[in-house]
Design an enzyme around this catalytic site. Structure first.
Site, PDB file in Angstrom:
ATOM      1  N   HIS A  53       0.833  -0.861   0.135  1.00  0.00           N
ATOM      2  CA  HIS A  53      -0.059   0.306  -0.347  1.00  0.00           C
ATOM      3  C   HIS A  53       1.115   1.680  -0.324  1.00  0.00           C
ATOM      4  CE1 HIS A  53      -3.889  -2.055   1.890  1.00  0.00           C
ATOM      5  NE2 HIS A  53      -3.610  -2.738   0.829  1.00  0.00           N
ATOM      6  N   GLU A  55       0.914   4.011   2.389  1.00  0.00           N
ATOM      7  CA  GLU A  55       1.344   4.283   3.256  1.00  0.00           C
ATOM      8  C   GLU A  55       2.838   3.235   3.711  1.00  0.00           C
ATOM      9  OE1 GLU A  55      -3.372   5.280   3.831  1.00  0.00           O
ATOM     10  OE2 GLU A  55      -1.917   3.522   2.133  1.00  0.00           O
ATOM     11  N   CYS A  78      -6.400   2.025   6.202  1.00  0.00           N
ATOM     12  CA  CYS A  78      -7.189   0.633   5.916  1.00  0.00           C
ATOM     13  C   CYS A  78      -7.020   0.870   7.434  1.00  0.00           C
ATOM     14  CB  CYS A  78      -6.598  -0.308   5.566  1.00  0.00           C
ATOM     15  SG  CYS A  78      -4.772  -0.703   5.484  1.00  0.00           S
ATOM     16  N   CYS A  88      -2.573  -0.161   7.411  1.00  0.00           N
ATOM     17  CA  CYS A  88      -1.844   1.385   7.429  1.00  0.00           C
ATOM     18  C   CYS A  88      -1.925   2.896   8.705  1.00  0.00           C
ATOM     19  CB  CYS A  88      -2.364   1.694   6.283  1.00  0.00           C
ATOM     20  SG  CYS A  88      -1.081   1.286   4.382  1.00  0.00           S
TER      21      CYS A  88
END
Length: 140
Positions: A53, A55, A78, A88
């Protein structure tokens, strides 16, 4: 940091995400920009195929410098990951960022509301809906 600076950083995050549209499999294309003392220290977008992801990559690039920084993210961080790795929002808490600014809410049940709640519980300032109209095209 001024509101104009916030807009610059969020627009950069939107541009990062836009560049990955259609290339992140079933995960959404997300952009993340980490800023400390007015300077971008890391940025990333969701990787090809959807992982890692945005982040996760930006925090890894920033390392310890992420502590006390602001994170600008196009989509709500998330709350849980389907593969069992830290979410995240957990990673942002662990990095001890100061503030998280995100544009759009996440409709997925593993993310909706839980990430921002975790951040707030950890004492991190959260701003939701920032430039949401501009980022909405990323998440139809």
């Amino acid at each position: 940091m001024s509101r104009a600076d916030d807009e610059i950083h969020m627009r950069r995050a939107i541009a990062l995400a836009r560049a990955r549209l259609g290339r992140t499999a079933e995960n959404p294309a997300v952009g993340c920009v980490i800023v400390k003392a007015g300077r971008v220290i890391a940025e990333a977008a969701t990787a090809e195929g959807g992982r890692p992801h945005a982040e996760e990559q930006a925090l890894a690039a920033a390392g310890a410098a992420a502590e006390g920084a602001d994170a600008f993210v196009t989509l709500e961080p998330c709350a849980e990951r389907s593969n069992g790795t830290p979410s995240c929002s957990e990673r942002l808490v662990g990095a001890r960022v100061r503030r998280v600014v995100y544009a759009c809410e996440h409709p997925h049940h593993l993310s909706a509301g839980g990430g921002p709640a975790r951040l707030r519980e950890a004492g991190i300032a959260v701003e939701a809906g920032f430039l949401a109209d501009e980022a909405a095209e990323l998440y139809p």
